[in-house]
Design an enzyme around this catalytic site. Sequence first.
Site, PDB file in Angstrom:
ATOM      1  N   ASP A 100       0.813  -1.212   0.000  1.00  0.00           N
ATOM      2  CA  ASP A 100       0.000   0.000   0.000  1.00  0.00           C
ATOM      3  C   ASP A 100       0.850   1.268   0.000  1.00  0.00           C
ATOM      4  O   ASP A 100       2.003   1.274   0.456  1.00  0.00           O
ATOM      5  CB  ASP A 100      -0.856   0.059   1.272  1.00  0.00           C
ATOM      6  CG  ASP A 100      -2.013  -0.925   1.260  1.00  0.00           C
ATOM      7  OD1 ASP A 100      -2.031  -1.840   0.413  1.00  0.00           O
ATOM      8  OD2 ASP A 100      -2.894  -0.767   2.127  1.00  0.00           O
ATOM      9  N   HIS A 246       3.561  -2.201   3.358  1.00  0.00           N
ATOM     10  CA  HIS A 246       3.668  -0.869   2.754  1.00  0.00           C
ATOM     11  C   HIS A 246       5.017  -0.730   2.055  1.00  0.00           C
ATOM     12  O   HIS A 246       6.062  -0.867   2.703  1.00  0.00           O
ATOM     13  CB  HIS A 246       3.526   0.205   3.837  1.00  0.00           C
ATOM     14  CG  HIS A 246       2.189   0.157   4.537  1.00  0.00           C
ATOM     15  ND1 HIS A 246       1.930  -0.713   5.559  1.00  0.00           N
ATOM     16  CD2 HIS A 246       1.050   0.846   4.310  1.00  0.00           C
ATOM     17  CE1 HIS A 246       0.670  -0.553   5.953  1.00  0.00           C
ATOM     18  NE2 HIS A 246       0.116   0.384   5.217  1.00  0.00           N
TER      19      HIS A 246
HETATM   20 NI    NI Z   1      -2.622   3.198   3.396  1.00  0.00          NI
END
Ligand code: NI
Length: 295
Positions: A100, A246
């Site tokens: 992400d 992430h």
């Molecule tokens: Ni996010």
Amino acid sequence: MKTHIFLAGLAVCVTASCSRAQTTGGASPGAPHVVVVPPDEMTRQPSLAPSTATPAGETLRLPMPEASAPPMAAGAGTAAGRHSYTSCNVTDQSIAMTFDDGPHPQLTPRLLDMLKARNIKATFFVIGKNVEAYPEIAKRIVEEGHEIASHTWNHPALTKLSAARVKEEVDSTRQAIEQATGVTPKLIRPPYGAINAPLTKRLAEEFGNTVILWSVDPLDWKYRNSQRVMSQILDHTKPGAIVLSHDIHATTVNAMPDTLDALQAKGFTFVTVSELLTKDRPVEMVRRDPPAVAP
Ligand code: NI
């Protein structure tokens, strides 16, 4: 550390947050995810503790295990008619790695190199404004066989926005992805996992997007420790898992070579989220430990 806040009739489970700085939408950097689970999902989750419906019709999840808390427990439901997933029921060893908040100008290309070297396909939930800033990296994501999907333009909690602002977030991100890659995203991950049943329905019906949450969360935004990222993922990943990470944190990307190799050594195979959804089966069809066959 996860915090559970109980408000007048509400149980709010505060879990992870994406660390991308928030410039709009009210949440500040490092703000916790507030995860809202639709009532229809809760009813399919016998393992969840009792919950309380809010006046708005949202049902909020009660405490989950530390560190790997999914927005809802993995497992239940069938593919038919579903517009939201945290994991899938699969008959093989497939899992989906998801990244992400990118693209990041240095870290995303490094991660793409790692994935390419292992012939691993992943799913990138990108921020629209980052796609606009780094369209060539978004293009590379698609060219190398990964899935690209929406994580909104500016990372707000969609549940706090007006209908018009939700449309802006979704449409602008879709357009940026289309312009950079030629691909129209089919999946959306709501920032902070902030979602509810009406919004899930709207995202599906008005925008054609399926909501993708996660079942494994190493809290890599919070604990910037590669060894911890790896151990959390390895400890909690099961077949059908959707793993959240992430690609904007060096500690996360640095963890990936060993993490990916260890997952492969455990027998997992990597697919995109859309591929994983095609493998989803009714839970009663998924048998993990068939009885031994007599010799
Ligand atoms: Ni996010």
